[in-house]
Design a protein around this motif. Sequence first.
Motif, PDB file in Angstrom:
ATOM      1  N   UNK A 187     -19.546  12.656 -15.831  1.00 30.00           N
ATOM      2  CA  UNK A 187     -18.354  13.233 -16.452  1.00 30.00           C
ATOM      3  C   UNK A 187     -17.927  12.360 -17.621  1.00 30.00           C
ATOM      4  N   UNK A 188     -17.748  12.984 -18.776  1.00 22.93           N
ATOM      5  CA  UNK A 188     -17.325  12.267 -19.976  1.00 22.93           C
ATOM      6  C   UNK A 188     -15.914  12.703 -20.338  1.00 22.93           C
ATOM      7  N   UNK A 189     -15.040  11.750 -20.500  1.00 19.40           N
ATOM      8  CA  UNK A 189     -13.642  12.046 -20.829  1.00 19.40           C
ATOM      9  C   UNK A 189     -13.557  12.629 -22.244  1.00 19.40           C
ATOM     10  N   UNK A 190     -12.911  13.787 -22.361  1.00 23.38           N
ATOM     11  CA  UNK A 190     -12.798  14.453 -23.667  1.00 23.38           C
ATOM     12  C   UNK A 190     -12.034  13.607 -24.682  1.00 23.38           C
ATOM     13  N   UNK A 191     -11.039  12.859 -24.229  1.00 25.39           N
ATOM     14  CA  UNK A 191     -10.288  12.005 -25.154  1.00 25.39           C
ATOM     15  C   UNK A 191     -11.201  10.931 -25.750  1.00 25.39           C
ATOM     16  N   UNK A 192     -12.069  10.384 -24.915  1.00 19.39           N
ATOM     17  CA  UNK A 192     -13.013   9.369 -25.394  1.00 19.39           C
ATOM     18  C   UNK A 192     -13.966   9.984 -26.417  1.00 19.39           C
TER      19      UNK A 192
END
Length: 285
Positions: free
Chosen positions: A117-122
């Motif tokens: 899972x990749x944080x959208x904010x990042x």
Amino acid sequence: MIEYSSSRLCFKADVIEPLNNYDIFAVHTPCGVFQMTKAEFYNTFPNIVKTESYRKGRLYSMKSPTRKAMQFLTDAPPNLKIKTKVHEPIRDLIGNDIREKIREIGRLWRMSEHNPHIDNDVLQIWEHVIDEWIADNNMPLIIRKDTNKRGQSFIHPSGREIIVSDNTFAIWVYYCVMNGKTYTLSQLKEMLSSNEIPMVFMRTKDILEKGKYTKPLGVYSLPEWKLCHIEPVGFNSNKSIEELDIKDIQEHFRKYANPNNMFVLPKEIGDLGEIQIFIDEQMKK
């Protein structure tokens, strides 16, 4: 659009090579007009580009248009019959059932609990800093080309410094993204000047002797994963780094370095990342 005439369908390197990837050229022949972009030429006829006739003689000529060439015929004399080298239709060696299964596997991976899972904010922070990076002429651009020169840097005729890497820099970016790490442009600039950003998978004697940016990937590697790009990052050109248009280099860097254009696969199934049907499903993330 660049146009020229010939008694046969021929490809003139001196005309084609200076073009940008999406510039169009047209060849007027007795069989009709063949029209394509430089990128289409490179993707459709990769073997022609490698021939000595094209590279050194600067011209490759076909006795008669091939089946691949016929898709680019835009204007032909009425009732003209053209004999092509291959008359049989292309055989489908895969079949729609298997294609659908590959597509289904792509969907399964996109939604899998094992897909990191990749944080959208990042992701948004990294996309913004990559845009800033490209806009700042004092920041070197990093390319995946001529990887036998990785770690070395060159001054492009535009005045911009160009650094050669392999996939190391992109892997470092995705390592940071997976671990929620972000940087400002000023931090990245300082890290570059201090040789703190990995540009080579490992240091070799040759890299240490010739390279300017020699930090190895080390702990930033992704040992369980294969990093894949969604949009291809190749240049589709045999030009030297100095001959490449700076806009093409900027666009290459954008696709190469932007984590929104990346995904990972377990190495066990990493080859799926080369199949377009599978890649298309990852674009929907």
